[in-house]
Design a protein around this motif. Structure first.
Motif, PDB file in Angstrom:
ATOM      1  N   THR A 134       0.829  -1.303   0.161  1.00 37.20           N
ATOM      2  CA  THR A 134      -0.043  -0.031   0.088  1.00 37.20           C
ATOM      3  C   THR A 134       0.840   1.258  -0.093  1.00 37.20           C
ATOM      4  O   THR A 134       0.327   2.348  -0.082  1.00 37.20           O
ATOM      5  N   ALA A 135       2.177   1.271   0.317  1.00 34.17           N
ATOM      6  CA  ALA A 135       2.881   2.496   0.486  1.00 34.17           C
ATOM      7  C   ALA A 135       4.235   2.379  -0.254  1.00 34.17           C
ATOM      8  O   ALA A 135       5.078   1.207  -0.134  1.00 34.17           O
ATOM      9  N   ARG A 136       4.960   3.426  -0.520  1.00 37.00           N
ATOM     10  CA  ARG A 136       6.353   3.632  -0.585  1.00 37.00           C
ATOM     11  C   ARG A 136       6.818   4.227   0.558  1.00 37.00           C
ATOM     12  O   ARG A 136       6.746   5.676   0.811  1.00 37.00           O
ATOM     13  N   ILE A 137       7.816   3.728   1.483  1.00 36.87           N
ATOM     14  CA  ILE A 137       8.219   4.338   2.818  1.00 36.87           C
ATOM     15  C   ILE A 137       9.678   4.481   2.661  1.00 36.87           C
ATOM     16  O   ILE A 137      10.536   3.622   2.229  1.00 36.87           O
ATOM     17  N   SER A 138       9.877   5.679   2.656  1.00 36.18           N
ATOM     18  CA  SER A 138      11.290   6.243   2.786  1.00 36.18           C
ATOM     19  C   SER A 138      11.771   6.379   4.207  1.00 36.18           C
ATOM     20  O   SER A 138      11.168   6.787   4.857  1.00 36.18           O
ATOM     21  N   ALA A 139      13.043   5.946   4.397  1.00 33.57           N
ATOM     22  CA  ALA A 139      13.532   5.897   5.597  1.00 33.57           C
ATOM     23  C   ALA A 139      15.184   5.978   5.581  1.00 33.57           C
ATOM     24  O   ALA A 139      15.806   5.467   4.528  1.00 33.57           O
ATOM     25  N   LYS A 140      15.632   6.534   6.584  1.00 36.03           N
ATOM     26  CA  LYS A 140      17.207   6.437   6.714  1.00 36.03           C
ATOM     27  C   LYS A 140      17.740   5.155   7.076  1.00 36.03           C
ATOM     28  O   LYS A 140      18.932   4.883   6.760  1.00 36.03           O
TER      29      LYS A 140
END
Length: 382
Positions: A184-190
């Protein structure tokens, strides 16, 4: 598809994933947790609820287990969760068992525990079978939680206290260095921390298998005492367990015990049976377990194995005091030599797994150690 920006994303809402989420969130980082099931339903809810430092070898691993125990206590108190500082007994009904306990006690020291008389055991654990009891090794360091509710209560606490974003029922499809793509999502993270538990599929589960992880399947039972006031007082185990955990591995008297056990209990050892019992706040008992290793084990429980477990349990805890209410198959991933694995397939991706049967015991310690030593430097430099 939803776009999400966060500091760190954890894949897996089992106890290892929750421990990493806690270590990150309490440091002020924004955390998202992705779990493919509507709730955690594998190893983290199928175990004894034992926080069991006594099972870890003396030295670094015991220290990590004690740190984890303290963090468990911290989380339980702050979240308002039931737990019990119950301690544990290794019971001795044979001379060779008592010899192992005395040898271990002499090398471990008073801070770990002590061998006490049969009379003293029965004062603390009055339900234990008195006939033939020679004594027991008492450790005060163990905790009990209820695994069936602990993971959901911890998730609720992390949401309430730290605004951790849980995305249940959302599968991780693609993991890049700084982006996780889900259903359901594109999650950008460090930083991306993958905690697949016993899974050998999905995001990086196969990588753990390549490193040597094998699945272990267990037969376990839950029982309801006939008397609502029935309490065993502490975690309990007996001689077979001395052979299973690493605590007693260096005892010179252990081979003699193993030789007798192989002769007296060969079928139990062939099925990886050693017997533990814990008791939860509602009075129910969790009993187990057997161990079958490798990918070819069929998902069918054996009544004969359950009978072995209950038969050996009856040698130190009379089984006519309760009735079996449930049976199930537990599972965990185990590495043949390492207590757990932390892999780094990408600069900002961490895979944590293969904690074996010590997931509840080590989870918070491993989370704290991995975050402070490996993940925090990545977050701070970006």
């Amino acid at each position: 598809m939803t776009q999400v920006q966060t500091d760190a994303v954890v894949v897996g809402a089992g106890i290892v994933g929750l421990a990493h989420a806690y270590a990150l969130a309490k440091r002020g980082f924004r955390v998202t947790v992705v779990e493919r099931h509507p709730f955690a339903s594998s190893a983290s809810v199928r175990n004894f609820g034992m926080v069991w430092p006594i099972g870890q070898p003396l030295g670094a691993m015991r220290s990590l287990a004690l740190q984890s125990r303290d963090l468990w206590r911290e989380v339980c108190v702050n979240a308002g969760m039931w737990f019990e500082a119950c301690g544990s007994f290794h019971l001795a009904y044979h001379d060779d068992e008592l010899q192992v306990l005395h040898e271990f006690s002499a090398s471990a020291g008073e801070d770990v525990g002590e061998v006490i008389s049969a009379e003293a055991v029965l004062q603390r654990a009055p339900q234990v079978r008195a006939s033939g009891l020679l004594g027991g090794f008492w450790s005060s360091h163990e905790l009990c939680v209820d695994p069936r509710v602990a993971v959901s209560e911890i998730a609720a606490y992390l949401t309430r206290k730290f605004d951790v974003d849980f995305r249940f029922g959302d599968s991780a499809l693609v993991v890049d260095d700084r982006e996780l793509v889900t259903d359901t999502a594109r999650i950008s993270a460090k930083a991306i921390i993958v905690c697949p538990g016993a899974s050998v599929t999905g995001a990086y589960g196969p990588l753990l298998v390549e490193q040597g992880m094998v699945q272990v399947r267990l037969q376990m039972l839950r029982a309801i005492p006939h008397d609502p006031g029935y309490r065993i007082g502490t975690h309990l185990c007996a001689g077979l367990t001395y052979l299973h955990y690493q605590s007693f591995r260096d005892c010179a008297t252990l081979p003699q015990l193993r030789s007798r056990m192989e002769e007296a209990h060969g079928p139990l050892l062939e099925n990886g049976v050693h017997v533990l019992v814990s008791q939860h706040g509602d009075g129910s008992l969790t009993i187990g377990d057997s161990h079958h290793y490798g990918p070819h084990h069929m998902p069918y429980s054996s009544e004969a194995v359950d009978d072995m477990i209950l038969g050996y349990l009856d040698s130190f805890l009379p089984t006519d005091r309760f009735s079996i209410s449930q049976r199930w198959e537990g599972v965990y991933g185990k590495h043949p030599t390492e207590p757990y694995l932390v892999l780094r397939p990408e600069p900002n991706v961490f895979v944590v797994g293969s904690i074996g049967g010590a997931g509840m015991t080590l989870s918070f310690g491993v989370g704290e150690k991995t975050v402070s030593e490996q993940i925090l430097p990545v977050l701070e430099k970006i």
